[in-house]
Write an enzyme that holds these catalytic residues in place. Sequence first.
Site, short mmCIF file in Angstrom:
data_model
loop_
_atom_site.label_atom_id
_atom_site.label_comp_id
_atom_site.label_asym_id
_atom_site.label_seq_id
_atom_site.Cartn_x
_atom_site.Cartn_y
_atom_site.Cartn_z
N LYS A 1 -32.49 -16.35 0.55
CA LYS A 1 -32.48 -16.39 -0.93
C LYS A 1 -33.63 -17.23 -1.45
O LYS A 1 -33.67 -17.59 -2.62
CB LYS A 1 -31.17 -16.98 -1.42
CG LYS A 1 -29.94 -16.20 -1.02
CD LYS A 1 -28.70 -16.87 -1.63
CE LYS A 1 -27.50 -16.75 -0.74
NZ LYS A 1 -26.49 -17.77 -1.04
N ARG B 1 -34.45 -25.04 17.88
CA ARG B 1 -35.59 -24.30 18.46
C ARG B 1 -36.20 -23.48 17.34
O ARG B 1 -35.51 -22.76 16.62
CB ARG B 1 -35.13 -23.38 19.58
CG ARG B 1 -36.23 -22.43 20.00
CD ARG B 1 -35.94 -21.71 21.27
NE ARG B 1 -36.00 -22.60 22.41
CZ ARG B 1 -36.05 -22.18 23.67
NH1 ARG B 1 -36.07 -20.90 23.94
NH2 ARG B 1 -36.11 -23.05 24.66
N ARG C 1 -31.18 -20.27 28.38
CA ARG C 1 -30.86 -21.52 29.08
C ARG C 1 -30.71 -22.73 28.16
O ARG C 1 -29.75 -23.49 28.26
CB ARG C 1 -31.96 -21.85 30.11
CG ARG C 1 -31.84 -21.14 31.39
CD ARG C 1 -33.20 -20.81 31.93
NE ARG C 1 -33.79 -19.78 31.08
CZ ARG C 1 -33.65 -18.48 31.30
NH1 ARG C 1 -33.05 -18.08 32.37
NH2 ARG C 1 -34.15 -17.58 30.47
N THR C 2 -31.68 -22.92 27.28
CA THR C 2 -31.67 -24.15 26.48
C THR C 2 -30.46 -24.15 25.56
O THR C 2 -29.77 -25.16 25.42
CB THR C 2 -32.98 -24.27 25.69
OG1 THR C 2 -34.07 -23.98 26.57
CG2 THR C 2 -33.16 -25.66 25.12
N HIS D 1 -41.75 -28.75 24.46
CA HIS D 1 -40.37 -28.47 24.87
C HIS D 1 -39.94 -29.72 25.67
O HIS D 1 -39.82 -29.68 26.88
CB HIS D 1 -40.34 -27.20 25.73
CG HIS D 1 -38.99 -26.61 25.94
ND1 HIS D 1 -37.81 -27.29 25.65
CD2 HIS D 1 -38.61 -25.39 26.41
CE1 HIS D 1 -36.78 -26.50 25.95
NE2 HIS D 1 -37.25 -25.34 26.40
N1 CP Z 1 -36.60 -22.61 29.88
C1 CP Z 1 -36.20 -22.19 28.65
O1 CP Z 1 -36.52 -22.78 27.62
O2 CP Z 1 -35.42 -21.07 28.68
P1 CP Z 1 -34.80 -20.34 27.40
O3 CP Z 1 -35.97 -19.85 26.59
O4 CP Z 1 -33.94 -19.24 27.95
O5 CP Z 1 -34.03 -21.37 26.63
#
Ligand code: CP
Length: 350
Positions: A113, A134, A84-85, A167
């Site tokens: 490397k 992420r 999703r993100t 998050h």
């Molecule tokens: N809610 C969320 O962060 O989903 P993903 O891990 O699929 O990005």
Amino acid sequence: MIRAIDWETFRELRGSDKREYFTRDGTIFHVVMAQQFDRPFLDYTCDLATKIRGIAKGNQGMLFLQSLLQTKRAMLYFVQPSTRTFLSFMSACQILGIKCSEVRDPTTSSEMKGETQEDTLRTFSSYVDLVIMRHLQERFAEKVAWLLNQTGRPVSVINAGSGRDQHPTQALLDIYTLHRSFENYGGIDGKAIAMVGDLLRGRTVRSLTYLLKNYEGVKIYFVAPRDLQMGQDLKNYLEESEVDFEESENLEEVIPLVDAIYMTRIQDEYDQSGESKKIDYSRFHFSGKHLKLLKPNAIIMHPLPRRAEISTDVDQDRRAMYWRQVRNGMWVRVALIAKIFRADGEIMNY
Ligand code: CP
């Protein structure tokens, strides 16, 4: 002008004291942690997301949105799994006309490397105007934002999930979902919200908890197995902020008390030695039989992905909001990126 500061000093600052380092000329620049947002920002972001949703309903509106940031480029650096993100950020960039590049597998980068992660991120930043990242490592996005602030060409960093820690854009979309759901019921102020599941290692519930302190009279119920209860740091934060909260292990007792129930999966990817297997997580599952306990206007949320925490027979209930959360995430991310690049004024005037 941002004051120079070394990483050790910076990392020890309180979240609210870091706000100036995440801002440029009064506008948000980096999105790193939920503590950097205040109530006016949250209200404005919700209004902006709603405005964008309306504009995007027509072809002319979509063409207008795509014209706004055509000269910008973004790098999506996602080295922890995401559906999703990643896709909602990619879609948000496309809606605004931003060109994207991506790295999802670190074995394809020169980290293999022996290049440090910091040098790798600084290299990415040389090619783009925005880094969306992420990462497994807690606070690494914060470190990258700090690092780029020290360079001659700082670019914006958005934390799209940092280990067990935060998050923040998920929390913004959760707030937007709550805002839309309670628009005709007095807003988020005064609502009771249950967070259920692995609260110790769940970054979405941590960031959302930080954001809820911006609302008056909110009560939070933390419903979790004893070993996975919300961390002491967050509980201290709520006490200092005078936010009412209660801990429980009894989901059925809490369901009738709340206006929103936020389910989460067990975060067993962070296990040290298979400890999740020793926990009876089925006591923290929401199924069709629980629907009759829930208030008529309460909502059911989940950041997804889900396993068995919500059975699929709940999906058709009008109070199930988790699929709407997915779509809301895209609009909130469009709003956030538009704000970072100061395109929000043009959008609001459209
Ligand atoms: N809610 C969320 O962060 O989903 P993903 O891990 O699929 O990005």
